[in-house]
Enzyme design. Structure first.
Site, PDB file in Angstrom:
ATOM      1  N   HIS A  87     -72.405  -6.603 -95.921  1.00 25.70           N
ATOM      2  CA  HIS A  87     -72.227  -5.195 -96.319  1.00 25.70           C
ATOM      3  C   HIS A  87     -73.462  -4.352 -95.985  1.00 25.70           C
ATOM      4  O   HIS A  87     -73.350  -3.261 -95.443  1.00 25.70           O
ATOM      5  CB  HIS A  87     -71.933  -5.119 -97.823  1.00 25.70           C
ATOM      6  CG  HIS A  87     -70.629  -5.741 -98.194  1.00 25.70           C
ATOM      7  ND1 HIS A  87     -70.528  -7.002 -98.731  1.00 25.70           N
ATOM      8  CD2 HIS A  87     -69.370  -5.268 -98.072  1.00 25.70           C
ATOM      9  CE1 HIS A  87     -69.253  -7.286 -98.943  1.00 25.70           C
ATOM     10  NE2 HIS A  87     -68.527  -6.258 -98.551  1.00 25.70           N
TER      11      HIS A  87
ATOM     12  N   ASP B 100     -76.006 -13.870 -87.535  1.00 23.45           N
ATOM     13  CA  ASP B 100     -75.351 -14.220 -88.806  1.00 23.45           C
ATOM     14  C   ASP B 100     -74.656 -15.558 -88.604  1.00 23.45           C
ATOM     15  O   ASP B 100     -74.187 -15.857 -87.491  1.00 23.45           O
ATOM     16  CB  ASP B 100     -74.325 -13.132 -89.199  1.00 23.45           C
ATOM     17  CG  ASP B 100     -73.924 -13.218 -90.672  1.00 23.45           C
ATOM     18  OD1 ASP B 100     -73.453 -14.286 -91.115  1.00 23.45           O
ATOM     19  OD2 ASP B 100     -74.087 -12.218 -91.382  1.00 23.45           O
TER      20      ASP B 100
ATOM     21  N   ARG C 278     -84.466 -10.829-100.324  1.00 28.66           N
ATOM     22  CA  ARG C 278     -85.063 -11.610-101.413  1.00 28.66           C
ATOM     23  C   ARG C 278     -86.445 -12.085-100.982  1.00 28.66           C
ATOM     24  O   ARG C 278     -86.652 -12.530 -99.839  1.00 28.66           O
ATOM     25  CB  ARG C 278     -84.195 -12.838-101.753  1.00 28.66           C
ATOM     26  CG  ARG C 278     -83.012 -12.520-102.640  1.00 28.66           C
ATOM     27  CD  ARG C 278     -83.415 -12.068-104.034  1.00 28.66           C
ATOM     28  NE  ARG C 278     -82.307 -11.721-104.913  1.00 28.66           N
ATOM     29  CZ  ARG C 278     -81.762 -10.508-105.025  1.00 28.66           C
ATOM     30  NH1 ARG C 278     -82.229  -9.505-104.306  1.00 28.66           N
ATOM     31  NH2 ARG C 278     -80.778 -10.286-105.872  1.00 28.66           N
TER      32      ARG C 278
ATOM     33  N   ASP D  39     -89.535  -4.699 -99.963  1.00 26.29           N
ATOM     34  CA  ASP D  39     -89.026  -4.255-101.266  1.00 26.29           C
ATOM     35  C   ASP D  39     -88.970  -5.430-102.222  1.00 26.29           C
ATOM     36  O   ASP D  39     -88.786  -5.246-103.432  1.00 26.29           O
ATOM     37  CB  ASP D  39     -87.629  -3.646-101.095  1.00 26.29           C
ATOM     38  CG  ASP D  39     -87.083  -3.108-102.408  1.00 26.29           C
ATOM     39  OD1 ASP D  39     -87.790  -2.281-103.028  1.00 26.29           O
ATOM     40  OD2 ASP D  39     -85.984  -3.519-102.819  1.00 26.29           O
TER      41      ASP D  39
ATOM     42  N   GLU E  66     -92.586 -11.880-107.014  1.00 28.02           N
ATOM     43  CA  GLU E  66     -92.663 -10.458-107.372  1.00 28.02           C
ATOM     44  C   GLU E  66     -92.688 -10.237-108.876  1.00 28.02           C
ATOM     45  O   GLU E  66     -93.246  -9.237-109.352  1.00 28.02           O
ATOM     46  CB  GLU E  66     -91.493  -9.685-106.741  1.00 28.02           C
ATOM     47  CG  GLU E  66     -90.116 -10.060-107.299  1.00 28.02           C
ATOM     48  CD  GLU E  66     -88.970  -9.379-106.561  1.00 28.02           C
ATOM     49  OE1 GLU E  66     -89.044  -9.256-105.330  1.00 28.02           O
ATOM     50  OE2 GLU E  66     -87.996  -8.982-107.239  1.00 28.02           O
TER      51      GLU E  66
ATOM     52  N   HIS F 109     -88.856  -3.569-105.633  1.00 23.42           N
ATOM     53  CA  HIS F 109     -87.452  -4.004-105.706  1.00 23.42           C
ATOM     54  C   HIS F 109     -86.563  -2.840-106.167  1.00 23.42           C
ATOM     55  O   HIS F 109     -85.714  -3.004-107.042  1.00 23.42           O
ATOM     56  CB  HIS F 109     -87.302  -5.209-106.644  1.00 23.42           C
ATOM     57  CG  HIS F 109     -86.084  -6.050-106.348  1.00 23.42           C
ATOM     58  ND1 HIS F 109     -86.046  -7.419-106.496  1.00 23.42           N
ATOM     59  CD2 HIS F 109     -84.847  -5.699-105.905  1.00 23.42           C
ATOM     60  CE1 HIS F 109     -84.845  -7.868-106.182  1.00 23.42           C
ATOM     61  NE2 HIS F 109     -84.099  -6.841-105.821  1.00 23.42           N
TER      62      HIS F 109
HETATM   63  P1  NAD Z   1     -73.216  -9.888 -97.992  1.00 24.90           P
HETATM   64  O1  NAD Z   1     -72.760 -11.127 -98.670  1.00 24.90           O
HETATM   65  O2  NAD Z   1     -72.253  -8.778 -97.783  1.00 24.90           O
HETATM   66  O3  NAD Z   1     -73.841 -10.263 -96.567  1.00 24.90           O
HETATM   67  C1  NAD Z   1     -74.715 -11.323 -96.384  1.00 24.90           C
HETATM   68  C2  NAD Z   1     -74.539 -11.815 -94.958  1.00 24.90           C
HETATM   69  O4  NAD Z   1     -75.517 -12.830 -94.733  1.00 24.90           O
HETATM   70  C3  NAD Z   1     -73.173 -12.453 -94.700  1.00 24.90           C
HETATM   71  O5  NAD Z   1     -72.602 -11.893 -93.537  1.00 24.90           O
HETATM   72  C4  NAD Z   1     -73.484 -13.943 -94.514  1.00 24.90           C
HETATM   73  O6  NAD Z   1     -72.618 -14.575 -93.579  1.00 24.90           O
HETATM   74  C5  NAD Z   1     -74.897 -13.886 -94.003  1.00 24.90           C
HETATM   75  N1  NAD Z   1     -75.676 -15.091 -94.229  1.00 24.90           N
HETATM   76  C6  NAD Z   1     -75.730 -15.871 -95.325  1.00 24.90           C
HETATM   77  N2  NAD Z   1     -76.637 -16.848 -95.161  1.00 24.90           N
HETATM   78  C7  NAD Z   1     -77.160 -16.688 -93.920  1.00 24.90           C
HETATM   79  C8  NAD Z   1     -78.149 -17.374 -93.170  1.00 24.90           C
HETATM   80  N3  NAD Z   1     -78.779 -18.442 -93.676  1.00 24.90           N
HETATM   81  N4  NAD Z   1     -78.420 -16.943 -91.916  1.00 24.90           N
HETATM   82  C9  NAD Z   1     -77.775 -15.878 -91.395  1.00 24.90           C
HETATM   83  N5  NAD Z   1     -76.835 -15.166 -92.069  1.00 24.90           N
HETATM   84  C10 NAD Z   1     -76.538 -15.574 -93.317  1.00 24.90           C
HETATM   85  O7  NAD Z   1     -74.485  -9.383 -98.831  1.00 24.90           O
HETATM   86  P2  NAD Z   1     -75.129  -7.937 -98.819  1.00 24.90           P
HETATM   87  O8  NAD Z   1     -74.423  -7.079 -99.794  1.00 24.90           O
HETATM   88  O9  NAD Z   1     -75.280  -7.486 -97.428  1.00 24.90           O
HETATM   89  O10 NAD Z   1     -76.551  -8.278 -99.472  1.00 24.90           O
HETATM   90  C11 NAD Z   1     -77.479  -9.124 -98.845  1.00 24.90           C
HETATM   91  C12 NAD Z   1     -78.570  -9.471 -99.813  1.00 24.90           C
HETATM   92  O11 NAD Z   1     -79.354  -8.313-100.091  1.00 24.90           O
HETATM   93  C13 NAD Z   1     -78.092  -9.895-101.200  1.00 24.90           C
HETATM   94  O12 NAD Z   1     -77.715 -11.253-101.232  1.00 24.90           O
HETATM   95  C14 NAD Z   1     -79.303  -9.634-102.061  1.00 24.90           C
HETATM   96  O13 NAD Z   1     -80.133 -10.769-102.085  1.00 24.90           O
HETATM   97  C15 NAD Z   1     -80.022  -8.514-101.332  1.00 24.90           C
HETATM   98  N6  NAD Z   1     -79.992  -7.245-102.087  1.00 24.90           N
HETATM   99  C16 NAD Z   1     -81.159  -6.617-102.338  1.00 24.90           C
HETATM  100  C17 NAD Z   1     -81.151  -5.418-103.025  1.00 24.90           C
HETATM  101  C18 NAD Z   1     -82.433  -4.671-103.312  1.00 24.90           C
HETATM  102  O14 NAD Z   1     -82.437  -3.771-104.176  1.00 24.90           O
HETATM  103  N7  NAD Z   1     -83.528  -4.970-102.636  1.00 24.90           N
HETATM  104  C19 NAD Z   1     -79.952  -4.877-103.476  1.00 24.90           C
HETATM  105  C20 NAD Z   1     -78.779  -5.539-103.172  1.00 24.90           C
HETATM  106  C21 NAD Z   1     -78.797  -6.730-102.477  1.00 24.90           C
HETATM  107  C1  COI Z   2     -79.213  -6.976-106.098  1.00 24.82           C
HETATM  108  O1  COI Z   2     -78.275  -6.202-106.355  1.00 24.82           O
HETATM  109  O2  COI Z   2     -79.016  -8.157-105.745  1.00 24.82           O
HETATM  110  C2  COI Z   2     -80.590  -6.527-106.202  1.00 24.82           C
HETATM  111  O3  COI Z   2     -81.465  -7.116-105.622  1.00 24.82           O
HETATM  112  C3  COI Z   2     -80.869  -5.332-107.075  1.00 24.82           C
HETATM  113  C4  COI Z   2     -81.739  -5.658-108.257  1.00 24.82           C
HETATM  114  C5  COI Z   2     -81.588  -4.595-109.319  1.00 24.82           C
HETATM  115  C6  COI Z   2     -81.539  -7.017-108.853  1.00 24.82           C
END
Ligand code: NAD
Ligand code: COI
Length: 334
Positions: free
Chosen positions: A155, A175, A235, A259, A264, A297
């Site tokens: 996403h 991916d 992460r 971020d 962290e 974050h």
């Molecule tokens: P998602 O599940 O929609 O997409 C993750 C993608 O990564 C998928 O297409 C999957 O096939 C791929 N993937 C999984 N393991 C892999 C690997 N080892 N190598 C290559 N590709 C791989 O998730 P998303 O909504 O895009 O979110 C991704 C990550 O972002 C979350 O899991 C979360 O850890 C992080 N996140 C951070 C914040 C923030 O505030 N910093 C907020 C939301 C999410």
């Molecule tokens: C997530 O949605 O996975 C994030 O990293 C956001 C945070 C508020 C935990």
């Protein structure tokens, strides 16, 4: 029916009140504290728990919820790497998340970090603070001259790709599962090594799993272009802090936008007054650098995201309590 929520902030309360008004048959209790063994008993009388924290959900806290008869847990965020699924299995608990509260929030944050690094804005800001309004040496680079490697085309990664293309960057992607729209554009490379070798900028958008912890280590960095920029809004544990520092010291890494950061929780979430006072010397070392942008974050932290996080997590928890299976289900023993 009662739902108890942990870690509720002031900025979530309007959305929470709106949800309560729309669901008058559900009693809602909450605390600003996170879920710990000390706070677990606050959920007494509830059938489900809604929660958000970046610290681990330890077994003792889950065991206490289990002893209160609580089997339904809904996190208000995307990533669930801070759960041990063996615990959920042992206590026969169900877990839901909010998978798409706003991919744009995180993608924008990552893509803006790229632009700020390319135009050396942290250095320009520092010069400005010192009353230095001259140009040199902060000559920048343009997006259209960059190949950006996007790791993870879920996403968030897909929105980041659209935004990067809007700025004129050439995008390549990796991916483990291929997305049709990205495949049709011919953006995928077959291996991470190819992405490392071709990218001027690398941005991470994968979940943390047992397979990819510290995937960006000395070995991976050695395969990257000299002067690469690294962006991590996924992460912290995906990048080795020590390897990052070595890469920044040698100039192999020209800059980083972070971020999230390994360890962290040693520093994020608290006002330290100044970088000098950070208690973690490794994070302090990273934070002090002019070519590093560190944010606490908060890539997710927009009004749209917060509203959706409340609405979807509470809806999911209510569904779980009523025995329905929401499409946000992450774990169920059965
Ligand atoms: P998602 O599940 O929609 O997409 C993750 C993608 O990564 C998928 O297409 C999957 O096939 C791929 N993937 C999984 N393991 C892999 C690997 N080892 N190598 C290559 N590709 C791989 O998730 P998303 O909504 O895009 O979110 C991704 C990550 O972002 C979350 O899991 C979360 O850890 C992080 N996140 C951070 C914040 C923030 O505030 N910093 C907020 C939301 C999410
Ligand atoms: C997530 O949605 O996975 C994030 O990293 C956001 C945070 C508020 C935990």
């Amino acid at each position: 029916m009662k739902i108890f929520a942990y870690g509720i902030r002031e900025d979530e309360k309007t959305s929470l009140e709106n949800w309560e008004q729309a669901n008058p048959n559900v009693e809602v209790g909450y605390t600003d504290k996170t879920l710990t063994p000390e706070t677990a008993d606050l959920a007494n009388g509830a059938s489900g728990v809604v929660t958000l924290q970046t610290t681990p959900y330890d077994r003792e806290s889950l065991e206490k919820l289990n002893n209160l008869g609580i089997k339904n847990i809904s996190i208000r965020n995307v990533g669930y790497d801070n759960f041990d699924f063996n615990d959920l299995k042992d206590f026969d608990m169900k877990l839901s998340n909010v998978p798409v509260y706003s991919p744009n929030a995180i993608a924008e944050h990552a893509v803006l970090m790229v632009g700020r690094l390319l135009r050396r804005i942290p250095e320009v800001d520092k010069k400005f603070d010192n009353g230095d309004f001259t140009w040199a040496p902060t000559i920048g680079k343009e997006y259209r001259e960059q190949t950006v490697g996007v790791i993870g085309t879920g996403h968030i990664g897909r929105v980041a790709i659209q935004m990067l293309q809007g700025f004129g960057a050439k995008v390549i992607a990796y991916d483990v599962y291929h997305n049709d729209s990205i495949e049709k554009q011919g953006l995928y490379v077959d291996t991470l090594d190819e992405l490392y070798a071709q990218s001027d900028v690398i941005t991470l958008h994968v979940p943390l799993t047992s397979d990819n912890a510290y995937m960006i280590d000395d070995n991976a960095i050695a395969k990257m272009k000299d002067g690469v920029y690294l962006i991590n809004c996924a992460r912290g544990e995906l990048i080795s802090n020590d390897a990052l520092i070595r890469g920044l010291d040698s100039g192999k890494i020209a800059g980083a936008g972070l971020d999230v950061l390994d360890h962290e929780n040693n520093v994020f979430g608290k006002n330290w007054g100044s970088i000098e006072k950070l208690p973690d010397p490794i994070i302090k070392n990273i934070a002090e650098r002019e070519n590093v942008i560190l944010t606490p974050h908060n890539a997710f932290y927009t009004e749209t995201a917060v509203r959706n996080m409340i609405e979807v997590s509470f809806d999911s928890n209510k569904d779980l309590i009523e025995g329905k299976i929401p499409d946000t289900l992450v774990f169920s023993k059965k």
